[in-house]
Design a protein around this motif. Structure first.
Motif, PDB file in Angstrom:
ATOM      1  N   ALA A 141       0.816  -1.356  -0.038  1.00  0.00           N
ATOM      2  CA  ALA A 141       0.090   0.178   0.105  1.00  0.00           C
ATOM      3  C   ALA A 141       0.656   1.344  -0.044  1.00  0.00           C
ATOM      4  CB  ALA A 141      -0.730   0.099   1.272  1.00  0.00           C
ATOM      5  N   THR A 142       1.903   1.483   0.908  1.00  0.00           N
ATOM      6  CA  THR A 142       2.526   2.771   0.905  1.00  0.00           C
ATOM      7  C   THR A 142       3.286   3.012  -0.500  1.00  0.00           C
ATOM      8  OG1 THR A 142       2.835   2.470   3.321  1.00  0.00           O
ATOM      9  CG2 THR A 142       4.244   3.955   2.399  1.00  0.00           C
ATOM     10  N   GLY A 143       3.921   1.827  -0.804  1.00  0.00           N
ATOM     11  CA  GLY A 143       4.656   2.035  -2.165  1.00  0.00           C
ATOM     12  C   GLY A 143       3.781   2.370  -3.402  1.00  0.00           C
ATOM     13  N   TYR A 144       2.562   1.479  -3.312  1.00  0.00           N
ATOM     14  CA  TYR A 144       1.598   1.972  -4.445  1.00  0.00           C
ATOM     15  C   TYR A 144       1.128   3.235  -4.326  1.00  0.00           C
ATOM     16  CZ  TYR A 144       0.965  -3.003  -5.842  1.00  0.00           C
ATOM     17  OH  TYR A 144       1.124  -4.297  -6.553  1.00  0.00           O
ATOM     18  N   GLY A 145       0.979   3.705  -2.978  1.00  0.00           N
ATOM     19  CA  GLY A 145       0.373   4.974  -2.900  1.00  0.00           C
ATOM     20  C   GLY A 145       1.048   6.191  -3.213  1.00  0.00           C
ATOM     21  N   VAL A 146       2.372   6.126  -2.905  1.00  0.00           N
ATOM     22  CA  VAL A 146       3.331   7.112  -3.287  1.00  0.00           C
ATOM     23  C   VAL A 146       3.345   7.343  -4.871  1.00  0.00           C
ATOM     24  CG1 VAL A 146       5.493   5.860  -3.305  1.00  0.00           C
ATOM     25  CG2 VAL A 146       5.585   8.364  -2.755  1.00  0.00           C
ATOM     26  N   VAL A 147       3.262   6.296  -5.523  1.00  0.00           N
ATOM     27  CA  VAL A 147       3.268   6.342  -7.010  1.00  0.00           C
ATOM     28  C   VAL A 147       1.994   6.903  -7.717  1.00  0.00           C
ATOM     29  CG1 VAL A 147       3.727   4.981  -9.234  1.00  0.00           C
ATOM     30  CG2 VAL A 147       5.120   4.853  -7.156  1.00  0.00           C
ATOM     31  N   TYR A 148       0.826   6.494  -7.050  1.00  0.00           N
ATOM     32  CA  TYR A 148      -0.447   7.041  -7.357  1.00  0.00           C
ATOM     33  C   TYR A 148      -0.460   8.591  -7.023  1.00  0.00           C
ATOM     34  CZ  TYR A 148      -2.558   2.295  -7.477  1.00  0.00           C
ATOM     35  OH  TYR A 148      -2.707   0.889  -7.963  1.00  0.00           O
ATOM     36  N   PHE A 149       0.132   9.041  -6.067  1.00  0.00           N
ATOM     37  CA  PHE A 149       0.088  10.393  -5.755  1.00  0.00           C
ATOM     38  C   PHE A 149       0.762  11.045  -6.690  1.00  0.00           C
ATOM     39  CE2 PHE A 149       1.300  14.167  -3.696  1.00  0.00           C
ATOM     40  CZ  PHE A 149       0.040  14.797  -3.130  1.00  0.00           C
ATOM     41  N   THR A 150       2.167  10.586  -7.042  1.00  0.00           N
ATOM     42  CA  THR A 150       2.929  11.160  -8.059  1.00  0.00           C
ATOM     43  C   THR A 150       2.272  11.131  -9.665  1.00  0.00           C
ATOM     44  OG1 THR A 150       4.897  10.432  -6.975  1.00  0.00           O
ATOM     45  CG2 THR A 150       5.230  10.776  -9.403  1.00  0.00           C
ATOM     46  N   GLU A 151       1.527  10.203  -9.925  1.00  0.00           N
ATOM     47  CA  GLU A 151       0.847   9.974 -11.119  1.00  0.00           C
ATOM     48  C   GLU A 151      -0.272  11.163 -11.277  1.00  0.00           C
ATOM     49  OE1 GLU A 151      -0.073   8.211 -15.114  1.00  0.00           O
ATOM     50  OE2 GLU A 151       1.441   8.813 -13.830  1.00  0.00           O
ATOM     51  N   ASN A 152      -0.919  11.380  -9.914  1.00  0.00           N
ATOM     52  CA  ASN A 152      -1.897  12.540  -9.915  1.00  0.00           C
ATOM     53  C   ASN A 152      -1.163  13.769  -9.970  1.00  0.00           C
ATOM     54  OD1 ASN A 152      -4.825  11.721  -8.986  1.00  0.00           O
ATOM     55  ND2 ASN A 152      -3.693  10.423  -7.706  1.00  0.00           N
ATOM     56  N   MET A 153       0.094  14.312  -9.496  1.00  0.00           N
ATOM     57  CA  MET A 153       0.790  15.513  -9.635  1.00  0.00           C
ATOM     58  C   MET A 153       0.946  15.630 -11.026  1.00  0.00           C
ATOM     59  SD  MET A 153       3.221  15.304  -6.126  1.00  0.00           S
ATOM     60  CE  MET A 153       4.082  16.791  -6.482  1.00  0.00           C
ATOM     61  N   LEU A 154       1.628  14.529 -11.792  1.00  0.00           N
ATOM     62  CA  LEU A 154       2.001  14.671 -13.006  1.00  0.00           C
ATOM     63  C   LEU A 154       0.751  14.784 -14.033  1.00  0.00           C
ATOM     64  CD1 LEU A 154       4.983  12.082 -13.192  1.00  0.00           C
ATOM     65  CD2 LEU A 154       5.217  14.496 -13.175  1.00  0.00           C
ATOM     66  N   ASN A 155      -0.248  13.995 -13.714  1.00  0.00           N
ATOM     67  CA  ASN A 155      -1.462  14.371 -14.445  1.00  0.00           C
ATOM     68  C   ASN A 155      -2.251  15.642 -14.442  1.00  0.00           C
ATOM     69  OD1 ASN A 155      -3.234  11.004 -13.865  1.00  0.00           O
ATOM     70  ND2 ASN A 155      -1.352  11.656 -15.175  1.00  0.00           N
ATOM     71  N   HIS A 156      -1.755  16.516 -13.378  1.00  0.00           N
ATOM     72  CA  HIS A 156      -2.239  17.732 -13.073  1.00  0.00           C
ATOM     73  C   HIS A 156      -1.823  18.960 -13.959  1.00  0.00           C
ATOM     74  CE1 HIS A 156      -4.418  20.663 -10.588  1.00  0.00           C
ATOM     75  NE2 HIS A 156      -3.295  21.433 -10.534  1.00  0.00           N
ATOM     76  N   ILE A 157      -0.517  18.274 -14.409  1.00  0.00           N
ATOM     77  CA  ILE A 157       0.303  19.355 -15.382  1.00  0.00           C
ATOM     78  C   ILE A 157       0.229  18.806 -16.734  1.00  0.00           C
ATOM     79  CG2 ILE A 157       1.586  20.455 -13.759  1.00  0.00           C
ATOM     80  CD1 ILE A 157       3.940  18.601 -14.354  1.00  0.00           C
ATOM     81  N   GLY A 158      -0.432  17.692 -17.103  1.00  0.00           N
ATOM     82  CA  GLY A 158      -0.690  17.115 -18.356  1.00  0.00           C
ATOM     83  C   GLY A 158       0.481  16.042 -18.689  1.00  0.00           C
ATOM     84  N   ASP A 159       1.128  15.447 -17.689  1.00  0.00           N
ATOM     85  CA  ASP A 159       2.223  14.479 -17.613  1.00  0.00           C
ATOM     86  C   ASP A 159       1.834  13.040 -17.205  1.00  0.00           C
ATOM     87  OD1 ASP A 159       4.659  13.487 -18.683  1.00  0.00           O
ATOM     88  OD2 ASP A 159       5.866  15.209 -17.797  1.00  0.00           O
ATOM     89  N   SER A 160       2.706  12.135 -16.928  1.00  0.00           N
ATOM     90  CA  SER A 160       2.479  10.953 -16.522  1.00  0.00           C
ATOM     91  C   SER A 160       3.786  10.326 -16.243  1.00  0.00           C
ATOM     92  CB  SER A 160       1.576  10.062 -17.212  1.00  0.00           C
ATOM     93  OG  SER A 160       2.625   9.405 -18.226  1.00  0.00           O
ATOM     94  N   VAL A 161       3.792   9.380 -15.435  1.00  0.00           N
ATOM     95  CA  VAL A 161       5.099   8.471 -14.852  1.00  0.00           C
ATOM     96  C   VAL A 161       5.660   7.624 -16.171  1.00  0.00           C
ATOM     97  CG1 VAL A 161       5.780   6.605 -13.523  1.00  0.00           C
ATOM     98  CG2 VAL A 161       4.097   8.127 -12.519  1.00  0.00           C
ATOM     99  N   LYS A 162       4.786   7.534 -17.127  1.00  0.00           N
ATOM    100  CA  LYS A 162       5.292   6.724 -18.313  1.00  0.00           C
ATOM    101  C   LYS A 162       6.431   7.399 -18.861  1.00  0.00           C
ATOM    102  CE  LYS A 162       3.599   4.764 -22.552  1.00  0.00           C
ATOM    103  NZ  LYS A 162       2.496   4.456 -23.403  1.00  0.00           N
ATOM    104  N   GLY A 163       7.579   6.765 -18.970  1.00  0.00           N
ATOM    105  CA  GLY A 163       8.865   6.939 -19.698  1.00  0.00           C
ATOM    106  C   GLY A 163       9.474   7.866 -18.798  1.00  0.00           C
ATOM    107  N   LYS A 164       9.313   7.968 -17.614  1.00  0.00           N
ATOM    108  CA  LYS A 164      10.249   8.788 -16.716  1.00  0.00           C
ATOM    109  C   LYS A 164      11.474   7.835 -16.025  1.00  0.00           C
ATOM    110  CE  LYS A 164       7.867  12.464 -17.003  1.00  0.00           C
ATOM    111  NZ  LYS A 164       6.921  12.173 -18.019  1.00  0.00           N
ATOM    112  N   ARG A 165      12.491   8.637 -15.871  1.00  0.00           N
ATOM    113  CA  ARG A 165      13.577   7.668 -15.244  1.00  0.00           C
ATOM    114  C   ARG A 165      13.521   7.930 -13.867  1.00  0.00           C
ATOM    115  NH1 ARG A 165      18.399  10.936 -17.311  1.00  0.00           N
ATOM    116  NH2 ARG A 165      16.741  12.509 -17.100  1.00  0.00           N
ATOM    117  N   CYS A 166      13.486   7.046 -13.017  1.00  0.00           N
ATOM    118  CA  CYS A 166      13.228   6.824 -11.522  1.00  0.00           C
ATOM    119  C   CYS A 166      14.375   6.317 -10.627  1.00  0.00           C
ATOM    120  CB  CYS A 166      11.896   6.024 -11.279  1.00  0.00           C
ATOM    121  SG  CYS A 166      10.505   6.808 -12.232  1.00  0.00           S
TER     122      CYS A 166
END
Length: 456
Positions: free
Chosen positions: A219-244
């Motif tokens: 849950a904690t690991g999934y949640g931090v990525v879900y939150f990150t995806e929401n932040m990126l979606n808010h600016i028209g972006d996503s986790v896809k293709g990102k170097r992490c």
């Protein structure tokens, strides 16, 4: 003007300075606690000056004083019959919006300052989930590393013998944290049940066979990525293709990596206390399964990854010098310094999401904000773990079990809601100050409940 513990001041800046000086004097030597309070106060004090009801009721002073702090002796025998003595703690910080809720940490570093910082932060994190959970934290300076299963069982039983006097399903519901996983929770739950002859959801993180929730481990690991995806979606972006890059190799780090891979991101680096691995080709699902087995089953060192795959190991370092788009500090507090933040900024990072509790120093956070780096604070980004703990409490109370898909959907909904709260309260011109948003949103719910109760 209200009479404050630390004096009367006419401006937020003067009050903040005096408030912190007074808090440090009142809690000497508790550096982690001072840091956690200052991070929140920098956002909340200006808000309080615009909403005098909180200022006049001394809400912040009341929030920084735990309801109670419990310390106790824990005596146990090792496999050779030698007696050991450790110190146990439970800090019950605030139950304005629900039973005390927060993890137990078994680690030699555990002291009152660390537990007070964690409990203080937990108030805001639990508030952000919107679930009815207060805030607490506990643990011991016991070190489970190198101990046999039976030694850990005897310690957990001894610890719970005392802790059981202070917890209950409607009073205080602990969970796991560093050094406390499914094994330790199982031993403690068994001892609680034996002492009280009562089968209730007094702990979360339990095994599935006796009341645990599906995807709690992830849950904690999934949640931090879900939150990150929401932040990126808010600016028209996503986790896809990102170097992490990810620090840590416990459950938070491993399952953050799993979700990043699922969403199309590339995981380049992970770490443990011995150093970090850098896999230029990326850690795919097969490689990650090896790491999960290595770290959770065999309890090996991350350096062993390099014997299986073409990767570089860098000893005694965190992975913050690796060029990346997204950085996930998921190991422990204050692991990411100002110098590390400088490396990340210089290497092109666009977003930092905290998977551990307060992993970035205040100087590092200020550097990210000064350079317009998207920053997801722990109290928002890593709230997925306690959110699922709250859902486990619900399932226990209702005597039902939800499927993995149902729990995961609820987790996504909660992380989306937390993001929306941060956006609402963190507007800063065209940008979102997620730290400010999380602090203020978490503060309001707890503060309003405290006001409703009067002076107690």
């Amino acid at each position: 003007m209200a009479k404050h513990l630390y004096g009367d001041y006419s401006t937020p800046e003067k009050f903040l300075e005096s408030f912190m000086a007074g808090l440090e004097k009142r809690n000497p030597g508790e550096l982690e606690f001072h840091q956690a309070v200052k991070e929140v106060a920098e956002s909340v004090v200006p808000y309080m000056f615009n909403h005098k009801k909180y200022f006049d009721a001394l809400i912040l002073e009341r929030m920084t004083e735990p309801d109670r702090t419990i310390t106790f002796r824990v005596c146990w025998e090792d496999d050779l019959g030698n007696v050991h003595v450790n110190r146990g703690y439970r800090v019950q910080f605030n139950n304005a919006i629900g039973p005390y809720k927060g993890g137990l940490r078994f680690d030699p570093s555990v002291n009152l300052s660390i537990l007070k910082f964690l409990g203080f932060e937990q108030q805001f994190k639990n508030s952000l989930t919107t679930l009815p959970m207060g805030a607490g934290k506990g643990g011991s300076d016991f070190n489970p590393k190198g101990k046999s299963d039976r030694e850990i069982m005897r310690f957990c039983q001894a610890y719970m013998t005392e802790l059981s006097k202070h917890i209950g399903e409607n009073l205080d519901v602990p969970a796991g944290d560093i050094g406390v996983g499914a094994r330790e929770i199982s031993y403690m739950f068994g001892q609680y049940k034996r002492l009280n002859d009562n089968f209730v959801g007094v702990l979360t993180g339990k095994g599935i066979s006796f009341g645990g929730s599906l995807i709690r481990t992830e849950a904690t690991g999934y949640g931090v990525v879900y939150f990150t995806e929401n932040m990126l979606n808010h600016i028209g972006d996503s986790v896809k293709g990102k170097r992490c890059v990810i620090s840590g190799s416990g459950n938070v780090a491993l399952y953050a990596a799993k979700k990043i891979i699922e969403l199309g991101g590339q995981v380049l680096a992970m770490s443990d206390s011995g150093g970090y691995i850098y896999d230029e080709a990326g850690i795919d699902n097969q490689k990650l399964e090896y790491l999960i087995d290595l770290k959770t089953t065999r309890r090996g060192r991350i350096e062993e990854y390099c014997a299986e795959y073409d990767a570089k190991f860098v000893a005694n370092k965190r992975p913050w010098a690796v060029p990346c788009d997204l950085a996930f500090p998921c190991a422990t507090q204050n692991e990411l310094s100002f110098d590390d933040a400088t490396d990340l900024v210089n290497n092109g990072v666009m977003l930092v999401a905290e998977g551990a509790n307060m992993p970035s120093t205040i100087e590092a956070v200020h550097h990210f904000k000064a350079n317009n780096i998207l920053f997801a604070p722990a109290k928002a980004a890593n709230a997925g773990g306690v959110a699922i703990s709250g859902l486990e409490m619900t399932q226990n109370s209702m005597r039902i079990s939800w499927t993995s898909e149902e729990v995961d959907q609820k987790l996504q909904d909660i992380m989306r809601s937390i993001h929306a709260q941060c956006v609402k309260h963190g507007q800063n011109g065209k940008n979102i100050d997620y730290l400010k948003g999380a602090n203020i949103a978490g503060f309001i719910k707890v503060a309003d409940a405290m006001l409703a109760y009067g002076v107690i």
